[in-house]
Design a protein around this motif. Structure first.
Motif, short mmCIF file in Angstrom:
data_model
loop_
_atom_site.label_atom_id
_atom_site.label_comp_id
_atom_site.label_asym_id
_atom_site.label_seq_id
_atom_site.Cartn_x
_atom_site.Cartn_y
_atom_site.Cartn_z
N TRP A 178 15.23 -2.97 -1.18
CA TRP A 178 14.44 -2.64 -2.36
C TRP A 178 13.47 -3.74 -2.73
CZ3 TRP A 178 14.51 -5.78 -6.56
CH2 TRP A 178 15.54 -6.72 -6.61
N ILE A 179 13.69 -4.96 -2.23
CA ILE A 179 12.82 -6.08 -2.58
C ILE A 179 11.40 -5.87 -2.05
CG2 ILE A 179 13.20 -7.60 -0.60
CD1 ILE A 179 13.58 -9.81 -2.88
N PHE B 15 9.83 -3.20 -2.35
CA PHE B 15 9.21 -2.26 -3.28
C PHE B 15 8.22 -2.95 -4.22
CE2 PHE B 15 9.52 0.61 -7.04
CZ PHE B 15 8.94 1.71 -6.44
N PHE B 16 8.52 -4.16 -4.67
CA PHE B 16 7.66 -4.86 -5.63
C PHE B 16 6.30 -5.25 -5.04
CE2 PHE B 16 11.79 -5.47 -7.70
CZ PHE B 16 11.50 -4.85 -8.90
N PRO B 17 6.21 -5.79 -3.82
CA PRO B 17 4.88 -6.04 -3.26
C PRO B 17 4.08 -4.74 -3.06
CG PRO B 17 6.52 -7.29 -2.05
CD PRO B 17 7.26 -6.40 -3.00
N ILE C 28 4.23 -2.12 -5.00
CA ILE C 28 3.74 -1.75 -6.34
C ILE C 28 2.51 -2.58 -6.68
CG2 ILE C 28 4.26 -1.91 -8.81
CD1 ILE C 28 7.08 -1.04 -8.17
N TRP C 29 2.57 -3.91 -6.44
CA TRP C 29 1.42 -4.76 -6.74
C TRP C 29 0.21 -4.39 -5.90
CZ3 TRP C 29 0.69 -7.02 -11.03
CH2 TRP C 29 1.75 -7.49 -11.77
#
Length: 98
Positions: free
Chosen positions: A15-16, A18-20, A22-23
């Motif tokens: 899931w980590i 997922f944040f890049p 999103i950005w």
């Protein structure tokens, strides 16, 4: 107690990533919105140069269209162009002001 940072005891997990993503989507979205709204219609300073080709119903454009369609011959075209150059101060052949 299970938390997202310690998912199944094996670290942060997939899931980590997922944040890049999103950005990246946010940056692409902002650039797209700016290109479609705020930046549209603005001309870059280096593109402000006027188009040297005559447009619309200017005498030079009309003369060029008449020559292209065959209404007048080359001699007539150059004779009339010289008169228009004197009257309107057209840009010379070398690219600079006449």
């Amino acid at each position: 107690m299970q938390t997202l940072a310690n998912w199944n005891g094996g670290g942060p997990g997939p899931w980590i990533l997922f944040f890049p993503l999103i950005w990246a989507a946010v940056v692409v979205g902002v650039v797209t919105v700016l290109r479609r709204t705020a930046w549209r219609g603005r001309v870059a300073p280096w593109r402000v140069m006027a188009d040297p080709r005559p447009t619309g119903d200017s005498p030079l454009a009309v003369l060029g269209r008449r020559f292209a369609s065959g209404e007048i011959d080359e001699d007539e075209y150059w004779r009339r162009l010289s008169v228009l150059d004197e009257q309107f101060g057209r840009v010379g052949k070398g690219g600079g002001p006449a």
